[in-house]
Design a protein around this motif. Structure first.
Motif, PDB file in Angstrom:
ATOM      1  N   ARG A  24      -8.555  -7.261   5.077  1.00 32.06           N
ATOM      2  CA  ARG A  24      -7.143  -6.919   5.313  1.00 32.06           C
ATOM      3  C   ARG A  24      -6.923  -5.458   5.685  1.00 32.06           C
ATOM      4  O   ARG A  24      -5.953  -5.142   6.371  1.00 32.06           O
ATOM      5  CB  ARG A  24      -6.321  -7.223   4.061  1.00 32.06           C
ATOM      6  CG  ARG A  24      -6.061  -8.695   3.869  1.00 32.06           C
ATOM      7  CD  ARG A  24      -5.420  -8.993   2.558  1.00 32.06           C
ATOM      8  NE  ARG A  24      -4.076  -8.470   2.432  1.00 32.06           N
ATOM      9  CZ  ARG A  24      -3.261  -8.764   1.438  1.00 32.06           C
ATOM     10  NH1 ARG A  24      -3.667  -9.586   0.489  1.00 32.06           N
ATOM     11  NH2 ARG A  24      -2.049  -8.263   1.361  1.00 32.06           N
ATOM     12  N   GLU A 443      -0.148  -7.558   5.015  1.00 29.23           N
ATOM     13  CA  GLU A 443      -0.010  -8.963   4.647  1.00 29.23           C
ATOM     14  C   GLU A 443      -1.328  -9.708   4.871  1.00 29.23           C
ATOM     15  O   GLU A 443      -2.070  -9.428   5.799  1.00 29.23           O
ATOM     16  CB  GLU A 443       1.093  -9.626   5.483  1.00 29.23           C
ATOM     17  CG  GLU A 443       2.477  -9.088   5.195  1.00 29.23           C
ATOM     18  CD  GLU A 443       2.907  -9.313   3.751  1.00 29.23           C
ATOM     19  OE1 GLU A 443       2.579 -10.402   3.212  1.00 29.23           O
ATOM     20  OE2 GLU A 443       3.525  -8.424   3.152  1.00 29.23           O
ATOM     21  N   GLU A 446      -2.057 -15.921   7.160  1.00 38.66           N
ATOM     22  CA  GLU A 446      -1.590 -17.221   6.679  1.00 38.66           C
ATOM     23  C   GLU A 446      -2.623 -18.315   6.943  1.00 38.66           C
ATOM     24  O   GLU A 446      -2.829 -19.196   6.120  1.00 38.66           O
ATOM     25  CB  GLU A 446      -0.261 -17.577   7.359  1.00 38.66           C
ATOM     26  CG  GLU A 446       0.888 -16.659   6.948  1.00 38.66           C
ATOM     27  CD  GLU A 446       2.195 -17.071   7.592  1.00 38.66           C
ATOM     28  OE1 GLU A 446       2.185 -18.089   8.324  1.00 38.66           O
ATOM     29  OE2 GLU A 446       3.197 -16.385   7.388  1.00 38.66           O
TER      30      GLU A 446
END
Length: 854
Positions: A24, A443, A446
């Motif tokens: 990330r 974030e 997903e």
């Protein structure tokens, strides 16, 4: 310093850990902290299958099932290896653990066997045990590659060398005595059990495997909380505690990897690398005993003797300041100096169901099992203060009994847990009191890509392992092949003796009207020119264009070939990497000479690029061609040229490549016959015209359902039976390297067929058994009658099995070469649709000893 909270699925734990956690974060220049491992993959993904010696049998083609059924232990472990921005390595693994298997339950077909291993891995995987280790470097293969260029995990099979299948499966640097990566220096392996032994097991009914005695499933979640920065990570893992919340069966398991902070550090990654983890222990683990320790699991070839760390009872340091590796270090924190607390009681009072007190046999010393907090055992430590609203905290110092303090673990503090009950949070209330900078908290993605384990990538046949594997690229030493430019070696001293002609063959060359009128030179380059002169005729093949004026480069090329064949040098580079290196270190060479050196060292046979072949140097054409050509034993050819030799006819057809051989039988006095040209295997030439193929015409070199008239090429059957042969990787953007590779295999199929004459006196495509499969018949002039096919499917008009493409209908040699191409590129399809052709090729390759193609 980002704070992270994520949930990871059991069955996707390693992928989730990488994508949702490690992958990330970036620096201010948009570079990942955990970078791509190389140009093809973000992380290394390895599935290692280990088994007791004798359970599978190894031959030149790898492992296969034994002829007599065996029982033994087997283990399958998945490793992912991550590379930090400064080339520090961290790895995680999950495993099935060791279990017994019988080979009688396994399929004999190699492709089906590997699929069965995938099923076994999914059925037996222990979701709640995680392994971790670090490395000095990673020198193994990083990925396999499908025919569409997609990277896929590596699959490795090996026996356990008597060390136990689990230990062997967790070792990433040792596969066999012939494949050992010593410089990787794998650390001891941390075993992190995320929950206690709750009786989970795999039950079996026949071939059905199922989970029993459990309430943790593939979609159960693992809670991860922690902090990350550019040089370290610290987080805790906790599986779902609801199924068994009592008796400390589920705990928070900590994990740290990164640089320690030293007092005089001037760089962010200057401190030593430390690694620590946690594990769930049994109910009655003696927390006070210094002798009660978790096992230290070391790699097969390693024994870091005298106090190696297991990362659980101690902190593992990658390297001490004086060079020792993976020594046990310990945590130190500040304690009051007035009194030491008494030893905690091993006995406590318990009440039974009717309220009667009794002594418990052994005290369980995890926090929830302690005696009352107000007892005197807890009056000898720092405590939170309600007067000051403060809690005593200490840095997590790391010390060694000999070296003393070596630094402290960043981003965490140690504090007493008494009176800090579950549910209370100790958090620093501000991100930055003096600045407006927002917390760095990107974030999580997903959609997490799932790296499916397919041991046999589509389009690569039944070979386990893949020609397009890539190792981490390490720039070679500047003096590799340096004599090409610095002339540190006299080119005239290079011995290139190669051609071993019998005296009978030499007499033919001297005396026969078709000979040379002289002896064929035994030196490779002079002899090569002699062979070309011998083959020169008035046909469209102007082979004399491939003769060379022998220069120093050719002698040095021969020397480079000898160095690679002997193992003195090793070329792992891609063509792009090799050319870039040559541009600096061998800048005296032309691009065509660099390509000649590259392909010669890759194929371990002389390769020359002539003028007009510059187009092959573009993109990854050479990489794709080399990867597939290497699958064919190079004894079937003597050299390969890239040259414009064929003069195209007016028919508009394109000749992409050709192979040439010569066989001549002479009857000896004893009545036997000898092939006097056995010294020559085959000559292969790749024409630049093959790069002119459009995707439509290129499909002619891929089998397709067709209808074939009595003359000329046939027409395709849209949606016919063969359509499933096609692979989605073949498209307008990338088809050219595949076309080049497949044409190369086609021509080498001719070379394999010719080689049959050298080995047992019969060209493979002229064997009656081959001719009978499709019903080949000759005309009165000795030429074969073209085959016809008026209907879709795999049956000819004569009722025989059709060639795999209409190009194979012209003559038996093309029939064989087309089938051989399919055998190499999509063997399962050939076996399913053209079994007789598959079985013939298999039998002949076995007779030739080409076991790597079986």
């Amino acid at each position: 310093m980002p704070w992270i909270e994520e949930t990871l699925r059991h069955d996707r734990f390693l992928d989730d850990l990488f994508h949702k956690v490690f992958r990330r974060f970036k620096d201010k220049k948009d570079n990942y902290w955990w970078q791509d491992f190389n140009t093809k993959v973000k992380k290394v993904d390895v599935y290692k299958i280990t088994f007791e010696k004798g359970l599978l049998v190894k031959d030149e083609n790898g492992y296969r099932l034994p002829s007599i059924p065996q029982e033994g232990m087997i283990c399958i472990t998945r490793h992912i290896i991550l590379r930090r921005w400064d080339n520090e390595y961290l790895a995680f693994a999950q495993s099935t653990g060791a279990f017994k298997i019988s080979t009688i339950d396994l399929p004999t077909d190699k492709g089906a066997l590997m699929k069965r291993f995938v099923e076994i891995y999914k059925a037996f995987l222990n979701y709640t045990t995680v392994y971790s280790y670090t490395l000095d470097s990673y020198d193994g293969y990083t990925h396999a590659q499908t025919s569409d260029g997609k990277a896929t995990p590596i699959t490795i099979l090996c026996d356990d060398n008597g060390e136990g299948v689990l230990k062997a499966s967790l070792d990433i640097e040792f596969y066999s005595e012939n494949e050992y990566y010593e410089d990787m220096k794998q650390s001891p392996i941390i075993t992190m059990n995320l929950k206690a032994d709750t009786g989970d097991m795999i039950g079996s009914i026949g071939k059905l495997n199922y989970r029993t005695n459990t309430n943790w499933w593939a979609d159960s979640l693992i809670q991860l909380r922690g902090v990350f920065d550019e040089t370290s990570c610290f987080f805790t893992l906790k599986v779902d505690s609801a199924p068994t919340w009592e008796d400390n069966n589920v705990t928070l398991v900590p994990f740290f990897f990164g640089n320690l902070v030293m007092k005089d550090s001037t760089k962010r990654n200057e401190g030593p690398i430390a690694l620590l983890g946690g594990t769930q222990v049994g109910k009655f683990f003696d927390f006070d005993s210094i002798d009660e320790k978790v096992e230290t699991l070391q790699p097969i070839t390693r024994n870091y003797v005298h106090h190696p760390s297991n990362g659980i009872d101690s902190i593992m340091l990658k390297k001490t300041k004086y060079g020792a590796r993976y020594q046990a270090h310990y945590l130190k924190w500040n304690v009051p100096s007035n009194f030491m607390p008494p030893t905690r009681e091993e006995i406590r009072l318990m009440k039974n169901a009717i309220g009667t007190e009794k002594e418990e046999e052994f005290a369980r010393k995890y926090p929830r099992a302690w005696n009352y907090l107000r007892f005197g055992y807890y009056q000898y430590d720092f405590h939170p203060s309600r007067y000051s609203e403060k809690v005593h905290a200490s840095r997590a110092h790391v010390i060694h009994p000999e070296d003393g303090s070596v630094g402290y673990i960043p981003n965490i503090v140690l504090l007493p847990t008494i009176n800090v009950m579950e549910g209370d949070n100790l958090r620093f209330p501000y991100w930055c009191e003096t600045c407006d900078e927002e917390p760095y908290h990107p974030e999580a993605p997903e959609d997490i890509p799932e790296d499916e384990w397919t041991p046999f990538p589509p389009g690569t046949g039944d070979n386990d392992g893949n020609p397009d594997e890539e190792k981490p690229y390490t720039p070679p030493s500047p003096d590799r092949f340096s004599y090409h430019c610095d002339y540190s070696i006299d080119a005239n001293t290079v011995n290139d003796d190669y051609w071993e002609m019998t005296e009978l063959a030499q007499q033919f060359m001297i005396q026969h009207r078709q000979g040379l009128g002289r002896r064929l030179n035994k030196g490779f380059w002079e002899g090569r020119n002699d062979w070309i002169e011998f083959f020169t005729d008035g046909s469209n093949f102007k082979i004399e264009r491939s003769k060379v004026i022998i220069e120093d480069f050719h002698q040095f090329l021969w020397m480079s070939l000898q160095e690679v064949q002997s193992g003195k040098e090793n070329v792992q580079d891609t063509w792009g990497q090799f050319k870039k290196w040559c541009d600096t270190e061998l800048n005296c060479l032309t691009d065509l000479q660099k390509a000649s050196l590259f392909m010669t060292t890759k194929l371990m046979k002389p390769v020359l690029f002539h003028h007009s072949s510059e187009g092959f140097l573009q993109g990854d054409i050479l990489d794709k061609m080399a990867s597939f050509i290497k699958m064919i034993p190079n004894v079937v050819y003597d050299w390969i040229d890239f040259n414009d030799v064929e003069e195209e006819s007016d028919s508009g057809g394109i000749t992409g490549a050709w192979a040439l051989d010569q066989n001549h039988l002479v009857e000896l006095e004893d009545g036997s016959k000898e092939n006097i040209f056995k010294a020559l295997s085959s000559i292969v030439n790749f024409e630049p015209q093959m790069l002119l193929y459009t995707i439509t015409s290129a499909n002619a070199h891929r089998p397709y359902d067709y209808m074939k008239p009595s003359t000329g090429f046939g027409s395709r059957v849209i949606g016919g039976e063969y359509m499933e042969y096609y692979k989605p990787e073949f498209n307008e953007e990338n088809y050219l390297p595949y076309v080049a590779a497949e044409i190369a295999i086609h021509e080498l199929g001719h070379s394999v067929s010719y080689y049959g004459f050298d080995k047992f006196g019969s060209i493979l495509h002229d064997m009656p058994e081959w001719l009978d499969i499709s019903g080949w018949k000759k005309k009165s002039n000795g030429q074969y009658i073209e085959l016809t096919k008026s209907k879709p499917g795999t049956t000819l008009d004569n009722g025989k099995l059709a060639p795999v493409s209409d190009y194979g209908c012209f003559k038996p040699s093309e029939d064989f070469a087309e089938a051989f191409t399919m055998y190499v590129m999509n063997r399962r399809y050939l076996r399913d649709k053209f079994k007789a052709k598959h079985d013939f090729i298999y039998k002949q390759l076995e007779a030739l000893g080409f076991t790597n193609l079986l």
